[in-house]
Design a protein around this motif. Structure first.
Motif, PDB file in Angstrom:
ATOM      1  N   ILE A 117      10.467  11.025  -5.784  1.00  0.00           N
ATOM      2  CA  ILE A 117       9.382  11.968  -5.485  1.00  0.00           C
ATOM      3  C   ILE A 117       9.151  12.953  -6.620  1.00  0.00           C
ATOM      4  CG2 ILE A 117       9.718  11.797  -3.000  1.00  0.00           C
ATOM      5  CD1 ILE A 117      11.106  14.507  -3.076  1.00  0.00           C
ATOM      6  N   GLN A 174       4.373  10.454 -12.036  1.00  0.00           N
ATOM      7  CA  GLN A 174       3.427   9.459 -11.531  1.00  0.00           C
ATOM      8  C   GLN A 174       4.108   8.102 -11.544  1.00  0.00           C
ATOM      9  OE1 GLN A 174      -0.599   9.821 -13.076  1.00  0.00           O
ATOM     10  NE2 GLN A 174      -0.835   7.611 -13.090  1.00  0.00           N
ATOM     11  N   LEU A 227       1.235   4.722  -7.460  1.00  0.00           N
ATOM     12  CA  LEU A 227       0.412   5.860  -7.070  1.00  0.00           C
ATOM     13  C   LEU A 227      -0.317   6.417  -8.276  1.00  0.00           C
ATOM     14  CD1 LEU A 227       2.920   7.728  -4.702  1.00  0.00           C
ATOM     15  CD2 LEU A 227       1.180   6.027  -4.097  1.00  0.00           C
ATOM     16  N   LYS A 256       0.353  12.466  -8.634  1.00  0.00           N
ATOM     17  CA  LYS A 256       1.681  12.977  -8.342  1.00  0.00           C
ATOM     18  C   LYS A 256       1.808  13.205  -6.853  1.00  0.00           C
ATOM     19  CE  LYS A 256       5.087  16.478  -9.622  1.00  0.00           C
ATOM     20  NZ  LYS A 256       5.386  17.668 -10.461  1.00  0.00           N
ATOM     21  N   CYS A 257       2.868  12.687  -6.260  1.00  0.00           N
ATOM     22  CA  CYS A 257       3.077  12.739  -4.807  1.00  0.00           C
ATOM     23  C   CYS A 257       3.688  14.085  -4.436  1.00  0.00           C
ATOM     24  CB  CYS A 257       3.996  11.590  -4.394  1.00  0.00           C
ATOM     25  SG  CYS A 257       4.215  11.412  -2.623  1.00  0.00           S
ATOM     26  N   ILE A 292       0.102  16.373   1.689  1.00  0.00           N
ATOM     27  CA  ILE A 292       0.039  15.217   2.594  1.00  0.00           C
ATOM     28  C   ILE A 292       0.524  15.580   3.987  1.00  0.00           C
ATOM     29  CG2 ILE A 292       0.160  13.384   0.859  1.00  0.00           C
ATOM     30  CD1 ILE A 292       3.296  14.253   2.677  1.00  0.00           C
ATOM     31  N   LEU A 328       6.043   0.545  -3.167  1.00  0.00           N
ATOM     32  CA  LEU A 328       6.180   1.527  -4.243  1.00  0.00           C
ATOM     33  C   LEU A 328       6.760   0.914  -5.503  1.00  0.00           C
ATOM     34  CD1 LEU A 328       5.765   4.574  -4.763  1.00  0.00           C
ATOM     35  CD2 LEU A 328       8.151   4.918  -4.073  1.00  0.00           C
ATOM     36  N   GLN A 349      -2.653   4.915  -0.628  1.00  0.00           N
ATOM     37  CA  GLN A 349      -1.731   5.603  -1.531  1.00  0.00           C
ATOM     38  C   GLN A 349      -1.240   6.916  -0.920  1.00  0.00           C
ATOM     39  OE1 GLN A 349      -2.619   5.686  -5.799  1.00  0.00           O
ATOM     40  NE2 GLN A 349      -4.353   4.321  -5.418  1.00  0.00           N
ATOM     41  N   MET A 350      -2.137   7.635  -0.242  1.00  0.00           N
ATOM     42  CA  MET A 350      -1.729   8.870   0.417  1.00  0.00           C
ATOM     43  C   MET A 350      -0.718   8.575   1.528  1.00  0.00           C
ATOM     44  SD  MET A 350      -3.028  11.636  -0.869  1.00  0.00           S
ATOM     45  CE  MET A 350      -3.034  12.873   0.427  1.00  0.00           C
ATOM     46  N   CYS A 373       2.613   7.866  -0.057  1.00  0.00           N
ATOM     47  CA  CYS A 373       3.183   9.144  -0.496  1.00  0.00           C
ATOM     48  C   CYS A 373       3.820   9.868   0.686  1.00  0.00           C
ATOM     49  CB  CYS A 373       2.091  10.000  -1.146  1.00  0.00           C
ATOM     50  SG  CYS A 373       2.620  11.682  -1.591  1.00  0.00           S
ATOM     51  N   SER A 374       3.132   9.852   1.842  1.00  0.00           N
ATOM     52  CA  SER A 374       3.657  10.478   3.049  1.00  0.00           C
ATOM     53  C   SER A 374       4.962   9.822   3.491  1.00  0.00           C
ATOM     54  CB  SER A 374       2.616  10.386   4.173  1.00  0.00           C
ATOM     55  OG  SER A 374       3.175  10.726   5.420  1.00  0.00           O
ATOM     56  N   HIS A 397       7.904  10.846   1.190  1.00  0.00           N
ATOM     57  CA  HIS A 397       8.452  12.183   1.474  1.00  0.00           C
ATOM     58  C   HIS A 397       9.231  12.192   2.785  1.00  0.00           C
ATOM     59  CE1 HIS A 397       7.264  15.014  -1.648  1.00  0.00           C
ATOM     60  NE2 HIS A 397       6.152  14.312  -1.798  1.00  0.00           N
TER      61      HIS A 397
END
Length: 221
Positions: free
Chosen positions: A78, A82, A86, A89-90, A95, A152, A190-191, A194-195, A198
């Motif tokens: 995380i 980048q 993705l 940047k996550c 999110i 990922l 992608q969002m 990212c969620s 995390h």
């Protein structure tokens, strides 16, 4: 997220020192509470029941080290500026977290007390902890997250998950990874990834704390 109110003096005197102490600790109340002193005294004098849970196995010998490596890999992932998957940047603040394990046995519902007296924060309760179920919950979490995080393409994360699952193999069921939708590089997908990343990082913090507790001397008292 993940972390996400006692017996009469005569009755007590006939029960001995321990019963007297329990009786003095209970206060007479009227109405519906009139039976409370008797119940309090009965509980004080009753023999301690045998544990209802089966004796747990020992925690996996390498489980603590593997959980530490898992946490480090998730944190490093995380923090990358980048990734190749993705296009941004996550960042956690941008999110909405998604718990993809909420409908299955998982670390939270298998390892923490369902009747916690600490408010909204679930806690590890030694008297209620079923180690086998707890370790199975961790294994199921890893199995579910691995299926999604393959998208990922972070080999360090996948390797750390594999190593932890190997350490827990005797506690996990023989199940296939859940089917996931095919990857496409839309912004919404992608969002979501990212969620999930995390949420996975937060879960690895919990897993490491659980393994640290299970490996400590007090967990076997």
């Amino acid at each position: 997220m993940e972390q996400r109110g006692a017996g009469g003096a005569g009755g007590a005197g006939g029960a001995g020192g321990a019963g007297g102490a329990a009786g003095r600790g209970c206060r007479q109340r009227a109405g519906p509470w009139a039976l409370l002193p008797s119940l309090c005294l009965a509980l004080a004098l009753a023999p301690t029941p045998a544990p209802a849970l089966p004796p747990p196995r020992l925690p996996p010998p390498h489980g603590l080290n593997r959980s530490r490596e898992l946490l480090a890999a998730a944190r490093a992932s995380i923090l990358q500026p980048q990734s190749s998957t993705l296009a941004f940047k996550c960042i956690l603040e941008e999110i909405d977290l998604e718990d993809i394990t909420k409908n299955q046995i998982n670390t939270i519902n298998a390892c923490t007390s369902e009747d916690s007296k600490t408010g909204n924060c679930p806690t590890l309760e030694r008297s209620a902890l079923n180690m086998n179920k707890c370790l199975q919950g961790i294994y199921e979490d890893l199995n579910t997250y691995r299926a999604e995080l393959k998208k990922l393409n972070d080999q360090k994360v996948l390797a750390a998950i594999d190593e932890m699952m190997e350490a827990l193999k005797s506690h996990g069921r023989s199940v296939q990874q859940p089917a996931v939708s095919a990857w496409n590089s839309t912004f919404n997908e992608q969002m979501r990834l990212c969620s999930i990343l995390h949420a996975f990082h937060i879960r690895t913090v919990t897993i490491h704390r659980v393994m640290n507790y299970l490996s400590s001397p007090e967990s076997s008292l």
